[in-house]
Scaffold this motif. Structure first.
Motif, PDB file in Angstrom:
ATOM      1  N   PRO A 176      -8.666   6.820   4.771  1.00 47.61           N
ATOM      2  CA  PRO A 176      -8.118   5.753   3.925  1.00 47.61           C
ATOM      3  C   PRO A 176      -6.826   5.210   4.530  1.00 47.61           C
ATOM      4  N   ILE A 219     -16.933   3.248   5.601  1.00 50.30           N
ATOM      5  CA  ILE A 219     -16.362   3.755   4.348  1.00 50.30           C
ATOM      6  C   ILE A 219     -15.100   4.541   4.672  1.00 50.30           C
ATOM      7  N   THR A 220     -14.191   4.570   3.733  1.00 50.72           N
ATOM      8  CA  THR A 220     -12.998   5.399   3.881  1.00 50.72           C
ATOM      9  C   THR A 220     -13.199   6.669   3.066  1.00 50.72           C
ATOM     10  N   LEU A 221     -12.775   7.797   3.639  1.00 51.98           N
ATOM     11  CA  LEU A 221     -12.990   9.096   3.003  1.00 51.98           C
ATOM     12  C   LEU A 221     -11.902  10.056   3.466  1.00 51.98           C
ATOM     13  N   GLY A 257     -13.212  14.158  -1.612  1.00 50.38           N
ATOM     14  CA  GLY A 257     -13.683  13.504  -0.390  1.00 50.38           C
ATOM     15  C   GLY A 257     -14.684  14.361   0.353  1.00 50.38           C
ATOM     16  N   GLY A 308     -13.354   0.275   5.527  1.00 49.29           N
ATOM     17  CA  GLY A 308     -13.797   0.558   4.163  1.00 49.29           C
ATOM     18  C   GLY A 308     -14.600  -0.537   3.503  1.00 49.29           C
ATOM     19  N   THR A 314     -17.473   0.946   1.364  1.00 43.37           N
ATOM     20  CA  THR A 314     -17.245   2.170   0.592  1.00 43.37           C
ATOM     21  C   THR A 314     -17.954   2.131  -0.758  1.00 43.37           C
ATOM     22  N   ARG A 333     -10.619   6.226  -5.928  1.00 46.14           N
ATOM     23  CA  ARG A 333      -9.599   5.406  -5.275  1.00 46.14           C
ATOM     24  C   ARG A 333      -8.208   5.768  -5.790  1.00 46.14           C
ATOM     25  N   VAL A 392     -10.895   8.259  -1.510  1.00 46.64           N
ATOM     26  CA  VAL A 392     -11.529   7.241  -0.669  1.00 46.64           C
ATOM     27  C   VAL A 392     -10.559   6.106  -0.431  1.00 46.64           C
TER      28      VAL A 392
END
Length: 395
Positions: free
Chosen positions: A42, A70-72, A79, A369, A372, A390, A395
């Protein structure tokens, strides 16, 4: 553009890779149709430019096309849960962390295998997953040096010279992609995945090919030969009236053909050039005689004439000249793709061509992201759950 019908469209891949070797591997899978989910950290307010250069730069865009992002946060429990939810749903995980990092994060092969025995797990390291150098950070130029390549590159006596591309990174990535495909094929029989490993050092040594075999079988340590081919003589760079060209003459038959084409019977009748071994021994004198001939006419003349006579010859291009060449354009090695912010850009095409299911660049590199929410929804997460993830920074 859909990936339907492409050779790897039935496979899903989790991409944990960074910099070059790992992304090179995953690019092969993505270009041939795999559904690739790129997992990234992220965004952080204090973070500088990430590994791999600026996201909108030529290098990042060329390496990460045809993926979803995607952000994780893999250090957060929520996560990590999402990560293993994804592992259950995919076929392949690819990473190129230093070997101890994935174990410290708890996302190594054994952890992934525990939730999905069919998982194929690809790992690229600098020197190997174990052994005395396993924990050293890997870097392409270090592998070029340790793998012997820099000792045989450059002009004689020049000292070690690196190759002009990150060849250890690129080859490790290609070998890892090949290994993953082999593991997927084997899985069709066994029903089980496996851990696929390679390293920059091992890839570089395999790419030494005949130079390594030369030492292993004959005990001969190859040296720098500059632009001259180490064993096929005369093969090298020769001056022309307006520049330089490559001429490749291998074997007695092509040598005789070359001498006739050059209208140089003396190169056939001189006893010191009578065999390949003698031409090797007298390489400098032979090259000097050929150079006196080639410098009398322009490059285009020699290239056309020699190729017509069945003697391989070609120009020595700058990169802009490469992509202006009609054969390169015919081979479609510059491929356009539309980026939502950058507009139409050109990326490097695939060297592999297939008659029914050609590789495609279907989408540009995604923004950080960008996918996501979509990926989480595919896993069954609702809007409220995604908002909470979030909020907590998972994420």
């Amino acid at each position: 553009m859909s990936s339907q019908g492409l050779p790897l469209s039935r496979f899903k891949v989790l991409d944990l890779t960074r910099v070059r070797a790992g992304p090179t591997c995953v690019r092969q899978l993505a270009d041939w149709g795999a559904d690739v989910i790129k997992i990234e950290e992220p965004p952080k307010a204090t973070a500088g430019e990430g590994l791999g250069g600026p996201r909108d730069g030529f290098d990042f865009q060329n390496l990460h096309r045809n993926k979803r992002s995607i952000t994780l946060n893999l250090k957060a429990e929520a996560g990590k849960k999402i990560f293993f939810d994804l592992v259950r749903a995919v076929d392949v995980v690819v990473e190129n962390y230093r070997p101890d990092v994935k174990s410290r994060l708890g996302i190594d092969y054994e952890a992934c295998r525990a939730v999905n025995p069919r998982i194929v797990y690809g790992s690229i390291s600098g020197f190997g997953q174990d052994g005395p150098y396993a924990l050293r950070p890997g870097f392409d130029q270090v592998a070029q040096g340790m793998g012997g390549l820099m000792s045989i590159t450059g002009l004689p006596g020049q000292g070690p010279v690196r190759v002009g591309i990150p060849i250890a990174d690129l080859c490790a990535g290609m070998f890892c992609a090949q290994g993953i495909l082999l593991a997927l094929l084997e899985r069709e029989n066994s029903g089980e995945g496996q851990w696929v490993q390679t390293s920059l050092l091992e890839a570089q040594i395999q790419m030494l090919d005949f130079q390594a075999a030369r030492y292993l079988m004959d005990g001969e340590v190859p040296k720098q030969a500059g632009n001259d081919h180490p064993t096929s003589i005369p093969t090298g760079v020769f001056p022309t009236a307006d520049g330089h060209i490559n001429i490749a003459v291998a074997g007695q038959e092509i040598y005789e053909r070359f001498c006739k084409a050059m209208d140089a019977p003396q190169l056939m009748t001189k006893p010191e050039y009578a065999s390949g071994a003698l031409r090797s021994k007298n390489r400098a004198a032979l090259n000097a005689e050929i150079a006196e001939l080639t410098r009398t006419k322009p490059s285009a003349y020699w290239i056309e004439m020699l190729n017509k006579a069945g003697c391989p010859s070609g120009p020595i291009y700058t990169i802009d000249q490469v992509f202006s060449d009609p054969q390169v354009q015919h081979d479609q090695m510059a491929v356009p793709v539309t980026h939502p912010r950058l507009g139409e850009i050109n990326l490097v095409g695939q060297a592999i061509k297939m008659s029914r299911t050609p590789a495609t660049i279907r989408s540009a590199t995604p923004d950080l992201g960008a996918d996501t929410d979509t990926v989480l929804q595919e896993l069954g997460y609702g809007a409220d759950a995604i908002a909470e993830l979030r909020k907590t920074g998972a994420v």
